[in-house]
Design an enzyme around this catalytic site. Structure first.
Site: not given
Length: 516
Positions: A235, A269
């Site tokens: 990720e 993120c």
């Protein structure tokens, strides 16, 4: 001396610093290559007996171990001291990720055998999984990657970010306390920077690499894993777009634009980093955003009045400020913040910042991940095609959101945006995403996925057992197969050397050598 992610590595130790004060919290010893070797060797031994357990037994062990995280002494406070998020944010992270009973149950179900006639599909663990976790969510990411790995029958070797070594140690110690008593070496802790992580990921005894962090590091992990065809779940970063159409609820959208740009000081993120507002409502939207952002109180995260803490490091603060300056030079208007605090102010604070009229062509801020407390507003003509084109004009594709009173229209636009999660009249982090949904990065935002049935199953490999007729259900396998054809050893039947090895790389070996 070496500086990694703004963290000083000195004489083989991480100099752990409080970003709110600049004071040294601790010096934490960096794990050696010999300790990485030892951790992996112990993990390979422990995995044999662990994978021989039934799925339900493994699930119960993991569920109980994860609950111990909530009992870790001063964990939330340590997180705030190490990386700066507010204590309220840290406490929520600890609470949410130590109550994972339903999650564990669903992971177990994802690994259960399936029967299709005479074909029985079982799940086969990879073996040893390396977990390299980020600093911005030091509990959540360890938990989300370790639970599916362990329940699937793997052992895990965990390296927290060098930014949060003490927080990482407390999380991993809780897992070790719940699992390593019966399965020595099943969970191991390593400390260090990217050099330690690179050695771990490329180790011949590691079968899978799970990582959350930057796209640049993710690409290096993928390359390191490629020669041995190791399984990888990444990720990575994002440059997430928010589209606000002319018929949107302006107040709601403006609040979300600010809250999800500034959460965790913007160091997420999947933070909102590009806000495209229909020109017809741009003036009203700008005013609402400015009022909401101006109400934020910045300060040490340990202070109850603080809504937003410092940035994680001076390195990251300077990167964010450079983007703000580049946006201004390209024609953006600075509405709030955007100035470096005086040198006399301790810590690495950067004020909540609002930019308006950010040109989409200002690539330094519209294409490069910001990872800071900046709300970047741009206007567009309000059309569907423009909305899709602007949102998709990025090498990233983690999350996005679309705001409109016309749900059908919003859904059409959302379906065309290349991102793994797209919110409609809410942000993907708002809490509305189902526990069953995977978390996926499109384009350069990830490789594979975690969470949801699709993500959980990436921690094992399917294997089909083919009978000449459908077998009685009572004969279906209830456990993952071991990696060896030999009988798996009993839980405590681990060689004395492996036990000693596990102890070497346990908590005591990496704890504080000196407190400031």
């Amino acid at each position: 001396l070496a500086m990694v992610q703004g963290v000083l590595i000195e004489a083989g130790h991480i100099v752990d610093t409080n970003p709110a004060s600049g004071e040294c919290i601790a010096r934490v010893r960096v794990s050696t290559k010999a300790e990485v070797d030892a951790a992996v060797a112990a993990a390979r031994v422990a995995q044999q007996s662990w994978s021989a357990l039934g799925l339900a037994e493994r699930k119960e062990y993991v569920r109980a171990a994860v609950r111990r995280i909530g009992e870790a002494e001063s964990l939330a406070r340590t997180i705030t001291q190490e990386m700066g998020k507010t204590l309220a944010e840290a406490e929520a992270e600890v609470a949410e990720n130590s109550e994972m009973d339903e999650y564990c149950e669903l992971v177990m179900q994802a690994n259960e055998p399936e029967m299709h006639g005479g074909s029985v599909i079982v799940r086969h663990p990879h073996g040893v999984v390396s977990v390299c976790a980020p600093w911005n969510y030091p509990v959540e990411e360890v938990v989300l990657l370790s639970i599916p790995a362990l329940i699937a029958g793997n052992a895990v070797v965990i390296k927290p970010s060098e930014v949060v070594p003490l927080s990482g140690q407390k999380v991993v110690a809780a897992l070790m306390a719940g699992l390593n008593g019966d399965f020595p070496g099943l969970v191991s802790l390593l400390q260090g920077d990217g050099e330690v992580g690179a050695y771990l990921v490329s180790h011949s005894g590691v079968d899978m690499a799970a990582f959350t962090g930057s796209t640049a590091t993710g690409a290096k992990i993928l390359q390191a894993a490629s020669s041995a065809l190791k399984r990888v779940v990444l990720e990575c970063g994002g440059k997430d777009a928010m589209v606000v159409l002319a018929d949107a609820d302006v107040g709601r959208a403006a609040k979300d634009a600010v809250d999800f740009s500034l959460a965790n000081c913007g160091q997420v993120c999947c933070a909102v980093e590009r806000v495209y507002v229909a020109a017809d409502i741009a003036t009203q939207f700008e005013a609402e955003v400015l009022a909401h952002a101006a109400a934020y109180t910045q300060g040490d995260g340990l202070r109850p009045e603080s809504d937003i803490g410092p940035m994680v490091s001076e390195t990251q603060r300077r990167l964010v400020h450079a983007q703000v300056e580049a946006a201004k030079a390209a024609g953006a208007r600075l509405l709030l913040g955007g100035e470096m605090p005086p040198a006399s102010q301790p810590g690495t604070f950067y004020p909540p910042t609002v930019l308006a009229d950010v040109p989409h062509a200002a690539r330094a801020i519209t294409q490069v991940e910001t990872f800071g407390p900046v709300v970047a507003l741009s206007t567009f003509d309000g059309g569907d095609e423009s909305a899709v084109a602007l949102a998709n004009d990025s090498t990233y594709g983690l999350t996005a959101s679309v705001y409109s009173d016309d749900l059908a229209r919003a859904g059409r636009i959302a379906s065309r945006i290349a991102a793994g999660q797209v919110g409609i009249n809410n942000n993907p982090l708002s809490g509305n995403r189902s526990i069953h949904a995977p978390f996926v990065g499109h384009k350069r935002s990830g490789y594979g996925s975690h969470s949801g049935r699709d993500g959980w199953r990436q921690f094992s490999t399917p294997k089909t057992l083919i009978y000449d007729a459908p077998p009685p259900p009572k004969l279906l396998p209830t456990q993952a197969l071991t990696l060896s054809s030999e009988a798996a050893p009993a839980p405590r039947a681990i060689a004395a050397g492996a036990v000693a090895v596990a102890a070497i790389v346990g908590v005591a070996a990496v704890l504080v050598m000196r407190r400031a």
